[in-house]
Structures are given as C-alpha cells and as structure tokens.
Design a protein around this motif. Structure first.
Motif, PDB file in Angstrom:
ATOM      1  N   HIS A   1       0.865  -1.184   0.000  1.00  0.00           N
ATOM      2  CA  HIS A   1       0.000   0.000   0.000  1.00  0.00           C
ATOM      3  C   HIS A   1       0.902   1.234   0.000  1.00  0.00           C
ATOM      4  O   HIS A   1       1.752   1.388   0.886  1.00  0.00           O
ATOM      5  CB  HIS A   1      -0.907   0.017   1.225  1.00  0.00           C
ATOM      6  CG  HIS A   1      -1.730  -1.235   1.369  1.00  0.00           C
ATOM      7  ND1 HIS A   1      -3.077  -1.279   1.094  1.00  0.00           N
ATOM      8  CD2 HIS A   1      -1.379  -2.498   1.733  1.00  0.00           C
ATOM      9  CE1 HIS A   1      -3.530  -2.508   1.298  1.00  0.00           C
ATOM     10  NE2 HIS A   1      -2.511  -3.270   1.682  1.00  0.00           N
TER      11      HIS A   1
ATOM     12  N   ARG B   1      -1.663   7.711 -10.959  1.00  0.00           N
ATOM     13  CA  ARG B   1      -2.714   6.695 -11.085  1.00  0.00           C
ATOM     14  C   ARG B   1      -2.557   5.801 -12.309  1.00  0.00           C
ATOM     15  O   ARG B   1      -2.592   4.566 -12.185  1.00  0.00           O
ATOM     16  CB  ARG B   1      -4.093   7.359 -11.064  1.00  0.00           C
ATOM     17  CG  ARG B   1      -4.540   7.784  -9.673  1.00  0.00           C
ATOM     18  CD  ARG B   1      -5.943   8.325  -9.683  1.00  0.00           C
ATOM     19  NE  ARG B   1      -6.904   7.350 -10.178  1.00  0.00           N
ATOM     20  CZ  ARG B   1      -8.174   7.617 -10.466  1.00  0.00           C
ATOM     21  NH1 ARG B   1      -8.639   8.837 -10.311  1.00  0.00           N
ATOM     22  NH2 ARG B   1      -8.976   6.682 -10.894  1.00  0.00           N
TER      23      ARG B   1
ATOM     24  N   PRO C   1      -2.791   0.254  -4.328  1.00  0.00           N
ATOM     25  CA  PRO C   1      -3.651   1.309  -3.784  1.00  0.00           C
ATOM     26  C   PRO C   1      -2.812   2.487  -3.322  1.00  0.00           C
ATOM     27  O   PRO C   1      -1.737   2.312  -2.735  1.00  0.00           O
ATOM     28  CB  PRO C   1      -4.354   0.627  -2.605  1.00  0.00           C
ATOM     29  CG  PRO C   1      -3.483  -0.528  -2.247  1.00  0.00           C
ATOM     30  CD  PRO C   1      -2.779  -0.957  -3.494  1.00  0.00           C
TER      31      PRO C   1
ATOM     32  N   LEU D   1      -2.780   6.038  -1.083  1.00  0.00           N
ATOM     33  CA  LEU D   1      -3.455   6.774  -0.026  1.00  0.00           C
ATOM     34  C   LEU D   1      -2.645   8.025   0.283  1.00  0.00           C
ATOM     35  O   LEU D   1      -1.424   8.054   0.093  1.00  0.00           O
ATOM     36  CB  LEU D   1      -3.607   5.904   1.217  1.00  0.00           C
ATOM     37  CG  LEU D   1      -4.307   4.563   0.971  1.00  0.00           C
ATOM     38  CD1 LEU D   1      -3.281   3.431   1.115  1.00  0.00           C
ATOM     39  CD2 LEU D   1      -5.465   4.340   1.910  1.00  0.00           C
TER      40      LEU D   1
ATOM     41  N   SER E   1      -7.709  14.252  -2.647  1.00  0.00           N
ATOM     42  CA  SER E   1      -7.543  12.834  -2.329  1.00  0.00           C
ATOM     43  C   SER E   1      -8.820  12.055  -2.608  1.00  0.00           C
ATOM     44  O   SER E   1      -8.774  10.915  -3.107  1.00  0.00           O
ATOM     45  CB  SER E   1      -7.131  12.670  -0.870  1.00  0.00           C
ATOM     46  OG  SER E   1      -5.919  13.349  -0.605  1.00  0.00           O
TER      47      SER E   1
ATOM     48  N   ALA F   1      -7.447   9.577  -5.175  1.00  0.00           N
ATOM     49  CA  ALA F   1      -6.756   8.519  -4.438  1.00  0.00           C
ATOM     50  C   ALA F   1      -7.760   7.477  -3.945  1.00  0.00           C
ATOM     51  O   ALA F   1      -8.971   7.619  -4.112  1.00  0.00           O
ATOM     52  CB  ALA F   1      -5.975   9.111  -3.267  1.00  0.00           C
ATOM     53  N   ASP F   2      -7.225   6.434  -3.324  1.00  0.00           N
ATOM     54  CA  ASP F   2      -8.073   5.358  -2.799  1.00  0.00           C
ATOM     55  C   ASP F   2      -8.435   5.554  -1.336  1.00  0.00           C
ATOM     56  O   ASP F   2      -9.241   4.801  -0.792  1.00  0.00           O
ATOM     57  CB  ASP F   2      -7.362   4.012  -2.962  1.00  0.00           C
ATOM     58  CG  ASP F   2      -7.102   3.689  -4.423  1.00  0.00           C
ATOM     59  OD1 ASP F   2      -8.082   3.583  -5.183  1.00  0.00           O
ATOM     60  OD2 ASP F   2      -5.922   3.547  -4.802  1.00  0.00           O
ATOM     61  N   GLY F   3      -7.816   6.542  -0.699  1.00  0.00           N
ATOM     62  CA  GLY F   3      -8.105   6.794   0.702  1.00  0.00           C
ATOM     63  C   GLY F   3      -7.103   7.758   1.287  1.00  0.00           C
ATOM     64  O   GLY F   3      -6.283   8.356   0.582  1.00  0.00           O
TER      65      GLY F   3
ATOM     66  N   ALA G   1     -15.130  12.003  -3.087  1.00  0.00           N
ATOM     67  CA  ALA G   1     -15.093  10.732  -3.813  1.00  0.00           C
ATOM     68  C   ALA G   1     -16.429  10.462  -4.515  1.00  0.00           C
ATOM     69  O   ALA G   1     -16.455  10.028  -5.676  1.00  0.00           O
ATOM     70  CB  ALA G   1     -14.751   9.598  -2.858  1.00  0.00           C
TER      71      ALA G   1
ATOM     72  N   ARG H   1     -16.313   7.834  -7.461  1.00  0.00           N
ATOM     73  CA  ARG H   1     -15.374   6.833  -6.963  1.00  0.00           C
ATOM     74  C   ARG H   1     -15.951   6.142  -5.727  1.00  0.00           C
ATOM     75  O   ARG H   1     -16.838   6.685  -5.055  1.00  0.00           O
ATOM     76  CB  ARG H   1     -14.035   7.493  -6.621  1.00  0.00           C
ATOM     77  CG  ARG H   1     -13.297   7.993  -7.862  1.00  0.00           C
ATOM     78  CD  ARG H   1     -11.970   8.664  -7.501  1.00  0.00           C
ATOM     79  NE  ARG H   1     -11.086   7.774  -6.751  1.00  0.00           N
ATOM     80  CZ  ARG H   1     -10.341   6.822  -7.289  1.00  0.00           C
ATOM     81  NH1 ARG H   1     -10.384   6.600  -8.597  1.00  0.00           N
ATOM     82  NH2 ARG H   1      -9.547   6.061  -6.548  1.00  0.00           N
TER      83      ARG H   1
ATOM     84  N   PRO I   1     -13.854   6.165   0.177  1.00  0.00           N
ATOM     85  CA  PRO I   1     -12.415   6.028   0.410  1.00  0.00           C
ATOM     86  C   PRO I   1     -12.097   5.286   1.702  1.00  0.00           C
ATOM     87  O   PRO I   1     -12.877   5.295   2.661  1.00  0.00           O
ATOM     88  CB  PRO I   1     -11.947   7.491   0.499  1.00  0.00           C
ATOM     89  CG  PRO I   1     -13.148   8.237   0.987  1.00  0.00           C
ATOM     90  CD  PRO I   1     -14.333   7.539   0.387  1.00  0.00           C
ATOM     91  N   ARG I   2     -10.941   4.667   1.734  1.00  0.00           N
ATOM     92  CA  ARG I   2     -10.428   4.097   2.979  1.00  0.00           C
ATOM     93  C   ARG I   2      -9.979   5.230   3.890  1.00  0.00           C
ATOM     94  O   ARG I   2      -9.382   6.208   3.437  1.00  0.00           O
ATOM     95  CB  ARG I   2      -9.252   3.170   2.693  1.00  0.00           C
ATOM     96  CG  ARG I   2      -9.635   1.847   2.076  1.00  0.00           C
ATOM     97  CD  ARG I   2      -8.404   1.075   1.641  1.00  0.00           C
ATOM     98  NE  ARG I   2      -7.483   0.814   2.747  1.00  0.00           N
ATOM     99  CZ  ARG I   2      -6.242   0.352   2.581  1.00  0.00           C
ATOM    100  NH1 ARG I   2      -5.774   0.138   1.373  1.00  0.00           N
ATOM    101  NH2 ARG I   2      -5.478   0.116   3.630  1.00  0.00           N
TER     102      ARG I   2
END
Length: 306
Positions: free
Chosen positions: A91, A125, A158, A160, A172, A176-178, A201, A206, A209-210
């Motif tokens: 990650h 990305r 991923p 973050l 973000s 981003a993913d989180g 998001a 999307r 997010p995490r």
C-alpha cells in the motif's frame, strides 16, 4: 476493519534482520498490516518489499512519501516493485510533506503544495494501473518513453494520501483510494475529515475512500510516568500548522493529548472510538516507546482486535 501498527525503522539502530523478526512477531500476534515511515534513513518502499516478502500474509505500507523531491515515475516504479515482491500486499502512502523538509533539507520552495499533489496523483494513477503515463501539467511532467514493465505488479497498488486539510482531502477523494490521517482524533474524523473526503469521492464517482487512522498508543504499566516522554516526542507536530489545526479540531491543545497510554481496555476503547468515527483501518504508532514488554503487550491486544 483492519488493525495494524507502524514498525519503527526511522532510527539508526534497527537492523533489517531485527525488523523482519519484529514483523514476524506482529503477524504471530494477529496483526494484519505493518506500516513504515519515510525519513532520510531507510527507504520505506524497499523495507516494505523486504519484509512483505519475508513475512507472508501481512500487508505492508509506507506512510508517507513526500511529493516534494520525488517524481511519480520513480515512486510508481518503487511501488510496483514492492507490489510484485509482496504478491499484491503493498500500500503506497504519499504526503505533502512539510516546509521544513522541502526548503531546509531539499532546498525546494514549498509552493502550491495542493496543486503539486493534484498533478502528482493525476500522473501516478495510470502509472500504478498500467505502468504508462502521458501527462504534462504546470508543475509535473510524466511520460513513459522508456520501458516500464514490472511483471507481477498486480493488482494495481492502492494509493493513499496523508491528507487532513480541506483542499488536500478534496483532491484525495477525487484521485486517491483513501487517506492516512495522523493525530486526528475521533471528533475531527467524524465532523470534518471523513465527510469532506467521502463527499469528494462520491462527486467523482469513486468508491467510498479508505480512512486509515494513525493513532499513537501503547499498553503500559505506568501511563503517568510515560506522559512526559510522549509530550516530548510529539512536540515536533505542534510546530506544523496542519497538525496543530487537526489537533484543535479534535478538541485538544497538544498532539500528546491524542496519545493513548493505559491498559488493555483503554486501547481497545480507543480503537472502537476511531472506528465509530469512520475509520476503516486503525494503525497504532509508537508502540515501542515504553520498551519491549509494553510493545508486545500492545501488539497482542491489537492482534485480538484484528
């Protein structure tokens, strides 16, 4: 929810073999992830790759690589190599960094940080997804005119972001993913951080997010005696405006006020509060602050939660 810890490789006295040993202890305790900070010592993606390969079934991550002084082409290469080495358990965390690092250490002007973050993520990305990019922004250009393949770098890494301010959270959420908030208490998470990044998001179409919350914490026999040391160690963050702001939004005056130091119930209750505030993952930092016995006790408690 996953529960992990940071493994302190920022000092000068931890050998790689010791780090691998501690990683095995973490996995044996039931922990699901290990995270590594990035300083001017060990290179965190390299350490993550080594440990992730040596210790199966545990996820590894960096938190976090500053975008100043790095380029998305090379960060993507490091990340995809770590992903291939760990069998898809890596990650990548990136950060704006600080003015102190950018200007004093690197000699770079700390200008337009959010714009740089946006362009960095925009270039990063596709690099993480396919190894290719053709991007030219105002601050960053990233084109893959040379071979860029990394066999086994799947699934896409991923990414973050250590984002806590409104603008960085919006970027973000869209790209981003989180996020990786640190020293953001449950109140700041629930009222400010999680809603902002989740809304961004959703607007970008999307997934949610995490929210990987980093929390200083340790199970200790003498919390009162440990408090001055925690205060000293975390005072650095009181001088950084972004951290000072999020500490205040959390309802506290000093970063050390957010450190959890107590018995097993204190730590368990703290993890629960972060989860209720919207954290999808909780990573406890500084577990080595009170010595080996306390570190192992802390890891056992967190392993049971994981």
């Amino acid at each position: 929810m996953t529960v992990g810890v940071t493994l302190d490789t920022t000092g000068t006295d931890l050998l790689i073999d010791d780090a691998v040993r501690q990683a095995r202890e973490a996995r044996a305790s039931g922990l699901t992830s290990l995270w590594f900070g990035q300083t001017l010592g060990y290179d965190s993606p390299t350490v993550a790759a080594l440990i992730g390969r040596a210790v199966p079934d545990i996820h590894v991550g960096t938190s976090a690589i500053p975008v100043f002084g790095r380029h998305p082409l090379f960060v993507a290469s490091q990340a995809r190599t770590a992903q291939a080495a760990t069998g898809g358990r890596y990650h990548l965390g990136i950060a704006l960094g600080t003015k102190i690092l950018a200007e004093d250490a690197l000699g770079l002007p700390f200008e337009r940080p959010v714009a740089r973050l946006r362009e960095f993520l925009t270039a990063l990305r596709p690099l993480l997804a396919s190894g290719e990019a053709d991007f030219a922004g105002e601050l960053i250009t990233a084109r893959t005119s040379l071979p860029s393949g990394v066999p086994g770098a799947e699934p896409p890494v991923p990414v973050l972001v250590a984002a806590m301010g409104p603008q960085a959270l919006r970027v973000s959420g869209r790209l981003a993913d989180g996020i990786l908030p640190y020293l953001a208490g449950p109140r700041a998470l629930e009222e400010h951080i999680v809603p902002e990044v989740t809304r961004a998001a959703a607007e970008a179409g999307r997934p949610a997010p995490r929210i990987v919350a980093f929390v200083p914490g340790v199970v200790t026999r003498d919390a009162r005696a440990l408090r001055p040391r925690l205060h000293e160690q975390l005072s650095f963050y009181a001088r950084i405006p972004s951290y000072a702001r999020v500490v205040e939004l959390s309802g506290h005056r000093h970063p050390a006020d957010l450190a959890v130091a107590g018995d097993e119930k204190d730590l368990t209750d703290a993890v629960r509060r972060y989860r209720e505030a919207g954290a999808t993952d909780v990573v406890v930092t500084g577990t080595e602050v009170d010595g080996e016995e306390s570190r192992l006790r802390t890891w056992e408690v967190l392993g049971e939660l994981a």
